[in-house]
Design a protein around this motif. Structure first.
Motif, PDB file in Angstrom:
ATOM      1  N   LEU A 288       0.822  -1.208   0.000  1.00  0.00           N
ATOM      2  CA  LEU A 288       0.000   0.000   0.000  1.00  0.00           C
ATOM      3  C   LEU A 288       0.855   1.256   0.000  1.00  0.00           C
ATOM      4  O   LEU A 288       0.509   2.269  -0.631  1.00  0.00           O
ATOM      5  CB  LEU A 288      -0.939  -0.006   1.215  1.00  0.00           C
ATOM      6  CG  LEU A 288      -2.011  -1.102   1.231  1.00  0.00           C
ATOM      7  CD1 LEU A 288      -2.855  -1.000   2.498  1.00  0.00           C
ATOM      8  CD2 LEU A 288      -2.897  -1.026  -0.008  1.00  0.00           C
ATOM      9  N   ASN A 289       1.970   1.219   0.698  1.00  0.00           N
ATOM     10  CA  ASN A 289       2.865   2.380   0.725  1.00  0.00           C
ATOM     11  C   ASN A 289       3.402   2.681  -0.674  1.00  0.00           C
ATOM     12  O   ASN A 289       3.540   3.847  -1.066  1.00  0.00           O
ATOM     13  CB  ASN A 289       4.007   2.137   1.702  1.00  0.00           C
ATOM     14  CG  ASN A 289       4.801   3.397   1.984  1.00  0.00           C
ATOM     15  OD1 ASN A 289       4.249   4.423   2.377  1.00  0.00           O
ATOM     16  ND2 ASN A 289       6.110   3.328   1.778  1.00  0.00           N
ATOM     17  N   ASP A 290       3.704   1.625  -1.443  1.00  0.00           N
ATOM     18  CA  ASP A 290       4.189   1.819  -2.818  1.00  0.00           C
ATOM     19  C   ASP A 290       3.119   2.442  -3.712  1.00  0.00           C
ATOM     20  O   ASP A 290       3.444   3.063  -4.726  1.00  0.00           O
ATOM     21  CB  ASP A 290       4.628   0.479  -3.413  1.00  0.00           C
ATOM     22  CG  ASP A 290       5.925  -0.038  -2.799  1.00  0.00           C
ATOM     23  OD1 ASP A 290       6.622   0.749  -2.125  1.00  0.00           O
ATOM     24  OD2 ASP A 290       6.231  -1.239  -2.986  1.00  0.00           O
ATOM     25  N   GLN A 291       1.848   2.263  -3.324  1.00  0.00           N
ATOM     26  CA  GLN A 291       0.755   2.888  -4.080  1.00  0.00           C
ATOM     27  C   GLN A 291       0.402   4.268  -3.538  1.00  0.00           C
ATOM     28  O   GLN A 291      -0.519   4.911  -4.056  1.00  0.00           O
ATOM     29  CB  GLN A 291      -0.499   2.006  -4.005  1.00  0.00           C
ATOM     30  CG  GLN A 291      -0.306   0.555  -4.388  1.00  0.00           C
ATOM     31  CD  GLN A 291       0.201   0.379  -5.790  1.00  0.00           C
ATOM     32  OE1 GLN A 291      -0.241   1.080  -6.696  1.00  0.00           O
ATOM     33  NE2 GLN A 291       1.135  -0.541  -5.976  1.00  0.00           N
ATOM     34  N   GLY A 292       1.127   4.708  -2.501  1.00  0.00           N
ATOM     35  CA  GLY A 292       0.782   5.962  -1.845  1.00  0.00           C
ATOM     36  C   GLY A 292      -0.556   5.892  -1.144  1.00  0.00           C
ATOM     37  O   GLY A 292      -1.265   6.896  -1.030  1.00  0.00           O
ATOM     38  N   ALA A 293      -0.929   4.683  -0.652  1.00  0.00           N
ATOM     39  CA  ALA A 293      -2.269   4.472  -0.100  1.00  0.00           C
ATOM     40  C   ALA A 293      -2.237   3.791   1.258  1.00  0.00           C
ATOM     41  O   ALA A 293      -3.204   3.126   1.638  1.00  0.00           O
ATOM     42  CB  ALA A 293      -3.086   3.632  -1.080  1.00  0.00           C
ATOM     43  N   LEU A 294      -1.149   3.949   2.009  1.00  0.00           N
ATOM     44  CA  LEU A 294      -1.070   3.330   3.329  1.00  0.00           C
ATOM     45  C   LEU A 294      -1.774   4.220   4.353  1.00  0.00           C
ATOM     46  O   LEU A 294      -1.378   5.361   4.575  1.00  0.00           O
ATOM     47  CB  LEU A 294       0.389   3.119   3.737  1.00  0.00           C
ATOM     48  CG  LEU A 294       0.610   2.512   5.124  1.00  0.00           C
ATOM     49  CD1 LEU A 294       0.097   1.072   5.150  1.00  0.00           C
ATOM     50  CD2 LEU A 294       2.097   2.549   5.500  1.00  0.00           C
ATOM     51  N   PRO A 295      -2.825   3.725   5.006  1.00  0.00           N
ATOM     52  CA  PRO A 295      -3.507   4.540   6.023  1.00  0.00           C
ATOM     53  C   PRO A 295      -2.597   4.810   7.222  1.00  0.00           C
ATOM     54  O   PRO A 295      -1.688   4.022   7.525  1.00  0.00           O
ATOM     55  CB  PRO A 295      -4.701   3.668   6.443  1.00  0.00           C
ATOM     56  CG  PRO A 295      -4.863   2.666   5.349  1.00  0.00           C
ATOM     57  CD  PRO A 295      -3.492   2.428   4.809  1.00  0.00           C
TER      58      PRO A 295
END
Length: 466
Positions: A288-295
């Motif tokens: 998710l961090n690689d997608q810029g989507a880590l909450p």
């Protein structure tokens, strides 16, 4: 004449749509017997097709009519066109595991034909390593993941020299002992739909438990407010995993030696399931961090557990509870994530030991309600847990089908609206397999997530000094 269908089973037919197929599946890889090749395995399967015999379970067709007042029922003993249900396929070049996973993902995306018994099997050739693959999907109304796994295992033997064994779609030979077939497993595989069905089963045992429900509910709500372990979560963050889904699927799978997870678990004073959750936590954090989507807040996993494993003597099949696990995806160190996962699961299991099966089921139903509502388009204010993660121990010995060794078994489950990713694990022999099933429209390719799982296991081993 139609046989009655349980409300739980009919729920899976009523809730199905093109965007939300409701079948489970699995892909098994077989190594041909010594001195043979994949063609030899196909010859044995073709011989089974020529016999034309079909197990009673796979001859049931879902139907409803005026006489059932529109309710679903089962028509038993229908004729089965095996040429439709059992199909031969060949992988495109180069015939590697990546091509197999892409092909299986496409097969898993299609709806089953409701005018026929609700199952399909694909015999897949063309793997460059010489193995033979079998993919099967079966509607959740006909069999859940546990039943599908039992169906497969019932046709396998621990003896490589056993011959004359039935194909997966055939009736079992009566003299099971003479074939030394593997007995059915009591372990339960559960997915989002099994957890939604908990609410239906829970109602049966609540009447005699009213006096104990208020303390159980109070404790559950208190744990949820503290983000502790238990069957209810009030803190699942908004994420790219928790959205409406489409019908196309992605699938990726990989196996690791289970001994590696056992050693990490021993060093952490935890369980193999804790390590599975910690691997998933670290892998999802990176993905998710690689997608810029880590909450910013930690992801919450819905984890099915067996009541038998927690000192409960369940009745009438009520053997599934559910715990919500804090995956600690906000923490940077793998050891800290594993410790949080371990403590969250331990707290939930400790609470289970003080409650009856009916209380556990009722609280589990409460915890799964947000997901069940989202599945049927009735989402409320409380977001469902971010991801389902199931781990099912399997047989510890090598298994064979007419001398062909089962070398890998990868489970496919059911993403649903509200949970676009499902992680299901199962073990065979000395390996544990992770099967990742996701909505193709929602999530990018899953291969990096497999690499992240491998990296996270390595990081956990390094932190433990292994």
């Amino acid at each position: 004449m139609l046989l009655p269908m349980s409300p739980t089973d009919s729920m899976f037919l009523l809730g199905e749509s093109r965007d939300q197929p409701m079948h489970v599946g699995g892909v098994a890889l077989f190594e041909p017997p010594e001195g043979a090749d994949a063609h030899a395995v196909r010859v044995m399967l073709d011989a089974a097709l020529a016999r034309g015999e079909v197990a009673p379970l796979l001859r049931k067709r879902a139907r409803r009519s005026v006489t059932t007042f529109g309710q679903w029922g089962w028509e038993a003993g229908v004729d089965v066109d095996l040429d439709h249900h059992v199909r031969h396929d060949a992988l495109p070049a180069p015939g590697g595991i990546a091509e197999l996973m892409d092909f299986v993902a496409r097969l898993h995306s299609g709806l089953l034909d409701r005018s026929r018994p609700l199952w399909e099997m694909h015999l897949i050739e063309g793997l460059t390593d010489g193995r033979f693959a079998v993919y099967m999907k079966i509607h959740h109304a006909l069999a859940d993941g546990a039943s599908a796994m039992k169906l497969l295992r019932s046709t396998l033997s621990e003896d490589p020299d056993t011959s004359g064994m039935p194909a997966l779609w055939e009736p079992l030979v009566r003299e099971r002992g003479s074939l030394r077939l593997v007995p059915d497993s009591s372990t339960t595989i559960a997915g989002p739909l099994d957890m939604a069905a908990v609410a239906v089963r829970a109602a049966r045992g609540v009447a005699g438990e009213i006096s104990g429900m208020l303390p159980a509910l109070t404790g559950t709500l208190d744990s949820a407010r503290r983000r502790g372990g238990g069957p209810l979560s009030l803190s699942a963050p908004k994420s790219m995993l928790n959205v409406p889904i489409g019908g196309a699927r992605r699938f990726a799978a990989r196996s690791w030696p289970i001994e590696r997870l056992q050693l990490v678990a021993k060093c952490a004073d935890g369980t193999v399931n804790d390590v599975v959750l910690a691997m998933s936590s670290g892998a999802l954090r990176t993905y998710l961090n690689d997608q810029g989507a880590l909450p910013e807040d930690p992801l919450i996993a819905m984890v099915p557990v067996s009541l038998r494993d927690n000192g409960q003597k369940s009745k009438a099949g009520n053997d599934i509870g559910v715990l919500m696990c804090n995956l600690a995806t906000h923490l940077t160190h793998p050891t800290a994530r594993l410790e949080t996962v371990r403590d969250s699961m331990r707290e939930g299991k400790d609470a289970m030991r003080t409650r009856s099966s009916a209380q556990i089921l009722a609280m589990s139903a409460l915890g799964t309600a947000p997901l069940a509502l989202a599945m049927y388009g009735l989402g409320g204010m409380i977001r469902p847990p971010n991801v389902m993660i199931s781990n099912v121990p399997g047989p510890r010995k090598p298994l064979y089908w007419n001398g062909a060794r089962l070398s890998a078994l990868y489970p496919l489950s059911i993403p649903v609206t509200g949970q676009a990713l499902n992680i299901t694990c199962t073990s065979t022999d000395d390996e544990i397999a992770f099967g990742l099933t996701a909505c193709r429209r929602t999530l990018p390719p899953l291969t990096p997530l497999l690499e992240n799982l491998d990296d996270e296991l390595g990081a956990l081993e390094h932190a433990a000094g292994l």
